[in-house]
Design a protein around this motif. Structure first.
Motif, PDB file in Angstrom:
ATOM      1  N   ASN A  19       0.868  -1.176   0.000  1.00 43.55           N
ATOM      2  CA  ASN A  19       0.000   0.000   0.000  1.00 43.55           C
ATOM      3  C   ASN A  19       0.902   1.223   0.000  1.00 43.55           C
ATOM      4  O   ASN A  19       1.266   1.733   1.055  1.00 43.55           O
TER       5      ASN A  19
ATOM      6  N   CYS B 159       0.487   4.514   2.184  1.00 36.99           N
ATOM      7  CA  CYS B 159       0.808   4.557   3.614  1.00 36.99           C
ATOM      8  C   CYS B 159       2.175   3.943   3.898  1.00 36.99           C
ATOM      9  O   CYS B 159       2.806   4.237   4.902  1.00 36.99           O
TER      10      CYS B 159
ATOM     11  N   ASP C  76       2.545   0.503   3.825  1.00 39.56           N
ATOM     12  CA  ASP C  76       2.314  -0.843   4.360  1.00 39.56           C
ATOM     13  C   ASP C  76       2.790  -1.893   3.361  1.00 39.56           C
ATOM     14  O   ASP C  76       2.500  -1.815   2.172  1.00 39.56           O
TER      15      ASP C  76
ATOM     16  N   CYS D 233       1.315   0.193   9.262  1.00 39.42           N
ATOM     17  CA  CYS D 233       0.718   1.000  10.320  1.00 39.42           C
ATOM     18  C   CYS D 233      -0.153   0.119  11.217  1.00 39.42           C
ATOM     19  O   CYS D 233      -0.366  -1.053  10.944  1.00 39.42           O
TER      20      CYS D 233
ATOM     21  N   SER E 219      -3.168  -1.599   9.396  1.00 35.60           N
ATOM     22  CA  SER E 219      -2.858  -2.716   8.501  1.00 35.60           C
ATOM     23  C   SER E 219      -2.431  -3.946   9.299  1.00 35.60           C
ATOM     24  O   SER E 219      -2.778  -5.075   8.957  1.00 35.60           O
TER      25      SER E 219
ATOM     26  N   ARG F 165      -7.394   5.307   4.989  1.00 32.55           N
ATOM     27  CA  ARG F 165      -7.114   4.150   5.846  1.00 32.55           C
ATOM     28  C   ARG F 165      -7.840   2.893   5.386  1.00 32.55           C
ATOM     29  O   ARG F 165      -7.524   1.800   5.839  1.00 32.55           O
TER      30      ARG F 165
ATOM     31  N   CYS G 297      -5.405   0.631   4.035  1.00 25.84           N
ATOM     32  CA  CYS G 297      -4.613  -0.031   5.083  1.00 25.84           C
ATOM     33  C   CYS G 297      -5.350  -1.275   5.582  1.00 25.84           C
ATOM     34  O   CYS G 297      -4.756  -2.325   5.783  1.00 25.84           O
TER      35      CYS G 297
HETATM   36 ZN    ZN Z   1      -1.418   1.900   6.619  1.00 25.90          ZN
END
Ligand code: ZN
Length: 147
Positions: free
Chosen positions: A35, A38, A40, A63, A66, A122, A125
């Motif tokens: 991702n 972010c 991830d 994060c 995730s 998000r 995530c």
């Molecule tokens: Zn994330």
């Protein structure tokens, strides 16, 4: 304690103590997911026999959302058939994109991620692990990405 507090606690707990994190040497399926929005990065390993997910582990960095989502997913799909896991992904997707309500019972603890839908960035995530699981079950060799 209201529902929002309970859900927050579930996410904090699964981020601090992720379930089923680590390698899975017996994996029959695996995939990578990223991702970029972010940062991830996940790898999902699945040990599947007779169309049943016997075990699932994940590795990676990401994060809190995730990580918690992957941990919750790993608990939710273990012991399920491929079709059941696909149906659960569909229910999670409905929840994350706004249509919650009736699916709550089916979702169990996964409902803790429902609040994410108010933060569109998000949602990626939370859904990364599910897209990665999908790719693993479909034997997709190339890493999947949310972008
Ligand atoms: Zn994330």
């Amino acid at each position: 304690m209201d529902l929002a507090d309970l859900y927050r606690d579930v996410i904090v707990d699964h981020n601090r103590r992720p379930r089923n994190r680590g390698p899975l040497p017996s994996a029959s399926h695996r995939a990578e997911g990223n991702n970029p929005l972010c940062g991830d990065r996940l790898r999902v390993y699945v040990d599947m026999k007779d169309d049943v997910i016997r075990d699932l582990r994940f590795e990676g960095t990401g994060c809190a959302i995730s990580t918690a989502s992957a941990s919750l997913m790993s608990e939710a799909v273990k012991g399920r058939s491929r079709a059941e896991a696909t149906a659960l992904f569909a229910a999670v997707h409905r929840m994350l994109t706004g249509d919650v309500g009736a699916t709550d019972t089916e979702l169990g603890k996964l409902a803790a991620l429902g609040g994410v839908r108010e933060f569109p960035a998000r949602v990626k995530c939370a859904s990364l692990c599910w897209h990665t699981l999908n790719a693993a079950l479909a034997d997709v060799a190339r890493p999947v990405t949310t972008e």
